[in-house]
Design a protein around this motif. Structure first.
Motif, PDB file in Angstrom:
ATOM      1  N   LEU A   5       0.837  -1.199   0.000  1.00 30.59           N
ATOM      2  CA  LEU A   5       0.000   0.000   0.000  1.00 30.59           C
ATOM      3  C   LEU A   5       0.873   1.251   0.000  1.00 30.59           C
ATOM      4  O   LEU A   5       0.628   2.190  -0.783  1.00 30.59           O
ATOM      5  CB  LEU A   5      -0.925  -0.007   1.215  1.00 30.59           C
ATOM      6  CG  LEU A   5      -1.883   1.186   1.340  1.00 30.59           C
ATOM      7  CD1 LEU A   5      -2.784   1.296   0.110  1.00 30.59           C
ATOM      8  CD2 LEU A   5      -2.721   1.056   2.611  1.00 30.59           C
ATOM      9  N   ASP A   6       1.895   1.289   0.823  1.00 30.47           N
ATOM     10  CA  ASP A   6       2.794   2.443   0.857  1.00 30.47           C
ATOM     11  C   ASP A   6       3.580   2.568  -0.445  1.00 30.47           C
ATOM     12  O   ASP A   6       3.816   3.685  -0.930  1.00 30.47           O
ATOM     13  CB  ASP A   6       3.752   2.346   2.046  1.00 30.47           C
ATOM     14  CG  ASP A   6       3.059   2.614   3.375  1.00 30.47           C
ATOM     15  OD1 ASP A   6       1.994   3.271   3.364  1.00 30.47           O
ATOM     16  OD2 ASP A   6       3.558   2.147   4.420  1.00 30.47           O
ATOM     17  N   PRO A 244     -11.961  -1.540   1.375  1.00 32.14           N
ATOM     18  CA  PRO A 244     -11.190  -1.757   2.607  1.00 32.14           C
ATOM     19  C   PRO A 244     -10.548  -3.141   2.678  1.00 32.14           C
ATOM     20  O   PRO A 244      -9.428  -3.289   3.183  1.00 32.14           O
ATOM     21  CB  PRO A 244     -12.229  -1.556   3.705  1.00 32.14           C
ATOM     22  CG  PRO A 244     -13.212  -0.590   3.115  1.00 32.14           C
ATOM     23  CD  PRO A 244     -13.293  -0.994   1.664  1.00 32.14           C
ATOM     24  N   GLU A 245     -11.240  -4.160   2.193  1.00 34.79           N
ATOM     25  CA  GLU A 245     -10.690  -5.522   2.226  1.00 34.79           C
ATOM     26  C   GLU A 245      -9.372  -5.606   1.455  1.00 34.79           C
ATOM     27  O   GLU A 245      -8.372  -6.148   1.948  1.00 34.79           O
ATOM     28  CB  GLU A 245     -11.694  -6.511   1.632  1.00 34.79           C
ATOM     29  CG  GLU A 245     -11.168  -7.938   1.571  1.00 34.79           C
ATOM     30  CD  GLU A 245     -12.103  -8.898   0.843  1.00 34.79           C
ATOM     31  OE1 GLU A 245     -11.756 -10.086   0.768  1.00 34.79           O
ATOM     32  OE2 GLU A 245     -13.160  -8.446   0.355  1.00 34.79           O
ATOM     33  N   LEU A 246      -9.363  -5.044   0.241  1.00 41.59           N
ATOM     34  CA  LEU A 246      -8.146  -5.102  -0.577  1.00 41.59           C
ATOM     35  C   LEU A 246      -7.092  -4.119  -0.074  1.00 41.59           C
ATOM     36  O   LEU A 246      -5.893  -4.396  -0.179  1.00 41.59           O
ATOM     37  CB  LEU A 246      -8.478  -4.846  -2.045  1.00 41.59           C
ATOM     38  CG  LEU A 246      -9.328  -5.927  -2.713  1.00 41.59           C
ATOM     39  CD1 LEU A 246      -9.627  -5.573  -4.161  1.00 41.59           C
ATOM     40  CD2 LEU A 246      -8.635  -7.291  -2.646  1.00 41.59           C
ATOM     41  N   LEU A 247      -7.506  -2.991   0.497  1.00 37.77           N
ATOM     42  CA  LEU A 247      -6.538  -2.090   1.133  1.00 37.77           C
ATOM     43  C   LEU A 247      -5.813  -2.824   2.256  1.00 37.77           C
ATOM     44  O   LEU A 247      -4.589  -2.688   2.428  1.00 37.77           O
ATOM     45  CB  LEU A 247      -7.248  -0.850   1.681  1.00 37.77           C
ATOM     46  CG  LEU A 247      -7.705   0.196   0.676  1.00 37.77           C
ATOM     47  CD1 LEU A 247      -8.596   1.235   1.356  1.00 37.77           C
ATOM     48  CD2 LEU A 247      -6.515   0.880  -0.002  1.00 37.77           C
ATOM     49  N   GLY A 248      -6.567  -3.610   3.015  1.00 41.27           N
ATOM     50  CA  GLY A 248      -5.966  -4.382   4.094  1.00 41.27           C
ATOM     51  C   GLY A 248      -4.951  -5.392   3.581  1.00 41.27           C
ATOM     52  O   GLY A 248      -3.878  -5.568   4.174  1.00 41.27           O
ATOM     53  N   GLN A 249      -5.286  -6.056   2.480  1.00 34.52           N
ATOM     54  CA  GLN A 249      -4.348  -7.034   1.907  1.00 34.52           C
ATOM     55  C   GLN A 249      -3.070  -6.353   1.421  1.00 34.52           C
ATOM     56  O   GLN A 249      -1.967  -6.869   1.609  1.00 34.52           O
ATOM     57  CB  GLN A 249      -5.025  -7.785   0.766  1.00 34.52           C
ATOM     58  CG  GLN A 249      -6.124  -8.729   1.214  1.00 34.52           C
ATOM     59  CD  GLN A 249      -6.797  -9.437   0.051  1.00 34.52           C
ATOM     60  OE1 GLN A 249      -6.190  -9.649  -1.004  1.00 34.52           O
ATOM     61  NE2 GLN A 249      -8.057  -9.811   0.227  1.00 34.52           N
ATOM     62  N   GLN A 251      -1.860  -3.606   2.598  1.00 36.04           N
ATOM     63  CA  GLN A 251      -1.153  -3.127   3.779  1.00 36.04           C
ATOM     64  C   GLN A 251      -0.365  -4.247   4.464  1.00 36.04           C
ATOM     65  O   GLN A 251       0.696  -4.013   5.056  1.00 36.04           O
ATOM     66  CB  GLN A 251      -2.154  -2.515   4.757  1.00 36.04           C
ATOM     67  CG  GLN A 251      -1.532  -1.675   5.865  1.00 36.04           C
ATOM     68  CD  GLN A 251      -2.592  -0.991   6.696  1.00 36.04           C
ATOM     69  OE1 GLN A 251      -3.417  -1.644   7.331  1.00 36.04           O
ATOM     70  NE2 GLN A 251      -2.607   0.334   6.691  1.00 36.04           N
ATOM     71  N   GLN A 252      -0.865  -5.464   4.347  1.00 35.03           N
ATOM     72  CA  GLN A 252      -0.226  -6.605   5.010  1.00 35.03           C
ATOM     73  C   GLN A 252       0.875  -7.248   4.170  1.00 35.03           C
ATOM     74  O   GLN A 252       1.650  -8.066   4.683  1.00 35.03           O
ATOM     75  CB  GLN A 252      -1.287  -7.651   5.345  1.00 35.03           C
ATOM     76  CG  GLN A 252      -2.268  -7.200   6.421  1.00 35.03           C
ATOM     77  CD  GLN A 252      -3.520  -8.050   6.467  1.00 35.03           C
ATOM     78  OE1 GLN A 252      -3.554  -9.149   5.923  1.00 35.03           O
ATOM     79  NE2 GLN A 252      -4.559  -7.531   7.114  1.00 35.03           N
ATOM     80  N   SER A 253       0.967  -6.881   2.891  1.00 34.74           N
ATOM     81  CA  SER A 253       1.970  -7.476   2.009  1.00 34.74           C
ATOM     82  C   SER A 253       3.180  -6.557   1.863  1.00 34.74           C
ATOM     83  O   SER A 253       3.038  -5.335   1.777  1.00 34.74           O
ATOM     84  CB  SER A 253       1.372  -7.732   0.627  1.00 34.74           C
ATOM     85  OG  SER A 253       2.379  -8.145  -0.286  1.00 34.74           O
TER      86      SER A 253
END
Length: 316
Positions: A5-6, A244-249, A251-253
């Motif tokens: 995400l970043d 939000p679901e894909l933003l979370g994924q 963010q976690q990768s």
């Protein structure tokens, strides 16, 4: 290592695709988009019941359509407390073939925002990219009301929006992918149709390159994603609106993410300039079975969710 995400934010403006403003802060998007389906989903949650009741109570006695717009604007105002940029608020999908009514509804939404102290520069009015919607957006842009043309599935829709001077378009990656996968049936090869070969990704890439090559100022915001692979394949697009679901994924990768869309390549592409009037636009849409199918389906679905939202507000 930075999260995906970043990394994505280095190349692309990240937008949250949700009406659930309580989730937004975790992902620090610049903008947010809503639609009737997302607002309906949000107001069904217990956390938002007081907001719905308060908004309806404060404006009880107004026509139903005005109450619905009040609820949409209230959600938009709450979202703008979290995001630093813009919120997209959608005109009733049942007006998708009525230019004058779309203009009037858009003006009312902007007036409602301004009455809450929100400047029009922070609001994008969404409408379906029908011919009538595009003409409404052209008139609204001349009035200083910025528009986001949604339910966009074809190159012809995108070009017509660019010619109309629309601020932003939202081509639907996932729904294009869905249509092609369904048509292929058992012959669909997921691996072969991934990344740049994904039909939804390819559509947005073509539009973005065309706009960059010919200096069209309209912003391209990929939308309606089914997986993070589609998002990664469009890194470098002007904006991407992500659930939000894909933003979370993302963010976690921490997997490496590189720019996929390059302006130098875009300006060197062999695209030829085209233009559409009403007749040629309608014929192009008629020739594109996917775009025609998905536009009609999208309007029906948004209209159905708007009717469901009407019923919830009437019962509040």
């Amino acid at each position: 290592m930075a999260s995906q995400l970043d990394q994505l934010k280095q190349f692309t403006t990240v937008v949250a695709d949700t009406g659930d403003f309580l989730q937004l802060a975790a992902y620090a998007p610049r903008d947010a988009t809503t639609n009737p389906s997302l607002i309906l989903k949000a107001v069904k949650q217990p956390a938002y019941a007081p907001l719905l009741a308060q908004t309806v109570g404060a404006h009880r006695g107004q026509p139903l359509a005005a109450l619905v717009d009040r609820v949409l604007v209230r959600f938009g105002c709450e979202i703008l407390k979290v995001v630093p940029g813009r919120v997209s608020t959608e005109v009733d999908a049942r007006l998708s073939f009525d230019t004058a009514a779309t203009i009037a509804r858009a003006q009312r939404l902007v007036q409602m925002y301004e009455s809450e102290g929100i400047g029009r520069e922070r609001v994008l009015i969404k409408m379906a990219a029908t011919w009538e919607g595009i003409q409404a957006a052209k008139a609204l842009e001349h009035l200083g009301i910025h528009c986001n043309l949604t339910l966009l599935f074809s190159f012809s829709q995108a070009v017509a929006c660019g010619e109309a001077g629309v601020t932003l378009i939202s081509p639907f990656v996932g729904r294009i992918y869905d249509w092609h996968k369904k048509q292929a049936g058992a012959a669909w090869d997921e691996a072969a149709q991934a990344g740049a070969n994904d039909p939804g990704v390819a559509s947005v890439t073509r539009i973005w390159r065309y706009f960059r090559k010919f200096g069209i100022d309209t912003e391209v915001m990929g939308a309606s994603f089914r997986n993070t692979g589609q998002i990664v394949a469009l890194a470098g697009c002007d904006l991407l609106t992500i659930s939000p679901e894909l933003l979370g994924q993302l963010q976690q990768s921490e997997a490496p993410l590189r720019r996929a869309l390059d302006e130098v390549d875009a300006k060197a592409c062999d695209a030829r300039a085209v233009s559409y009037n009403e007749a040629s636009f309608r014929f192009a849409m008629n020739e594109d079975a996917m775009a025609g199918d998905k536009l009609a389906e999208g309007i029906r679905l948004f209209a159905a969710d708007t009717r469901a939202l009407d019923a919830l507000i009437q019962a509040a």
